[in-house]
Design a protein around this motif. Sequence first.
Motif, mmCIF file in Angstrom:
data_model
loop_
_atom_site.group_PDB
_atom_site.id
_atom_site.type_symbol
_atom_site.label_atom_id
_atom_site.label_comp_id
_atom_site.label_asym_id
_atom_site.label_seq_id
_atom_site.Cartn_x
_atom_site.Cartn_y
_atom_site.Cartn_z
ATOM 1 N N ALA A 1 0.838 -1.194 0.000
ATOM 2 C CA ALA A 1 0.000 0.000 0.000
ATOM 3 C C ALA A 1 0.873 1.245 0.000
ATOM 4 N N ASP B 1 -4.195 5.388 4.254
ATOM 5 C CA ASP B 1 -5.125 4.276 4.355
ATOM 6 C C ASP B 1 -6.542 4.832 4.211
ATOM 7 N N SER C 1 -13.478 5.994 3.968
ATOM 8 C CA SER C 1 -14.376 4.842 3.898
ATOM 9 C C SER C 1 -14.975 4.488 5.248
ATOM 10 N N GLN D 1 -16.737 0.440 0.562
ATOM 11 C CA GLN D 1 -15.974 -0.803 0.489
ATOM 12 C C GLN D 1 -15.017 -0.786 -0.701
ATOM 13 N N ARG E 1 -10.100 1.743 -1.996
ATOM 14 C CA ARG E 1 -8.913 0.947 -1.709
ATOM 15 C C ARG E 1 -7.668 1.825 -1.744
ATOM 16 N N ARG F 1 -1.355 1.331 -4.536
ATOM 17 C CA ARG F 1 -0.331 0.323 -4.271
ATOM 18 C C ARG F 1 0.870 0.509 -5.187
ATOM 19 N N GLU G 1 -3.903 1.706 -8.519
ATOM 20 C CA GLU G 1 -4.853 0.922 -7.717
ATOM 21 C C GLU G 1 -4.679 -0.569 -7.979
#
Length: 494
Positions: free
Chosen positions: A290, A294, A308, A436, A439, A442, A494
């Motif tokens: 990642a 976050d 989120s 959800q 994300r 990365r 992503e």
Amino acid sequence: MREAWPIWFAPRGRRLAALALPALLLAGCLGDQTSLLPGNAAHDGEIAPPITTVQRAADQEHQRLLAAFGGEYRAPRTRAALDEIVKRLARTSDGQIGAYEITILNSPAVNAFALPNGRLYVTRGLLALANDTSEIASVLAHEIGHVTAQHAAQRAEKEAESALVSQVASQVLKNPTQGAAVLAGSKLSLARFSRQQEFEADRISVTSLARAGYDPYGASRFLTTLGRNTAFRAAGQNQSAEDKRLDMLATHPQTPERIAAVTTAARQIAAPGLGEHDAGSWLNAIEGLAYGEDPRDGVARGRRYVNSTLRIAFTAPEGFSLEAAQDMVIGVSANGAQALRFDSVKLKSDQTLESYVAAGWIEGVATTGIEKTEMGGQPAVTAHGKGTDWMFRLAAVQFGDRVYRFILAARGSSDPERQMRSIVDSFRTLTPAEAQAARPLRIRIVAANAGDTVASMAEHMPEQDRPVELFQLLNGLDRDAALTPGRRYKVIGE
């Protein structure tokens, strides 16, 4: 001299640096939060062997570090690579204390830490900057060097001595000028001591790298990248690298000083090119790691913020850049004339949203023009105010007993009403599916094709600010460096 921001626009780096981690802890050897923290004393009346007290303190600081830096980040492949590097370094280091245990911290900050009992910590933000095994080994060897040299205990003793000097200066010396001179001398002595420890850990790092079979020049390469990262971040915050230059009382030497020292030490050991510097295995180890914030704590991507956990999102006005922390979001306009803060508070049982806003939440600023509205389908209030040097627009939206607050400040007499209106209009709640789907970005590893350039590879990172500069930084490339076809490079996606 730059005009000061209002106190409630404290940048995230300063907030992290101010976190209370009273500890028997050697902290912040590489990042912007650089402090060597003193040891915890035993409780009054407690009878226990020193090692028990040390272990108890270490366990407490382990939990504090996890809480302060997002908890432990679990990445089995990366952890296995780090464990192998630590084992190699430990076998060849002086003063081996036993097994070392490494923890990856779930933070985008660039930092590394060590506890005296051999617990080592690296943030995933730091891992993203290393480009081969010798570079990340230099970081771990530096931390192990602090442990084996017992720097934490030495620093605690030095700080106790400094505290005694300060007490004498404040209570005994009646001459203010003389007292100030004694205090300044004590602080300077402590700072010099800290810098000496950093140079010693750097020297130990280079020697350990060579003994373990790694390229001893990995330390200078990583420190160079570290300096470039600091400059990159400073430029993104409308601050020059000179603005963040460490002063003479800083606990760490200037990065150029450290680079020169480790390069000299490496030259005394071997010529460049000798020793392991395996880029391939390290890139394999960090692929998929990642990058950045976050989403559970909130993610700022360009002008857009998504959280989120709270299930909210908004977009900053044109020209703003956002920086997210766990408890707030800070935004600054490109010209530095406007600043944005987003955070939340809990309403008291007898408060309404209107009464809370009317009471004013900015010290010294009267809140006027209160109007009811809606934001994302939730009850909200807007208002405005004026300070000595700033004009303010305020907005507050209520979810249950919590109020989410926006403060938009404009320097001088310009009213940021239009910019606040764009924020209010952009605010929305996320559906469970949208929350959800949020994300983290990365690290992706991409091989360069024939004809690829830095600019074309940077196109893999359209959501990143200054993608060309970021690509060069992540891959340790000079500005005019050409890419090698077939070679793999880090990008963010992503």
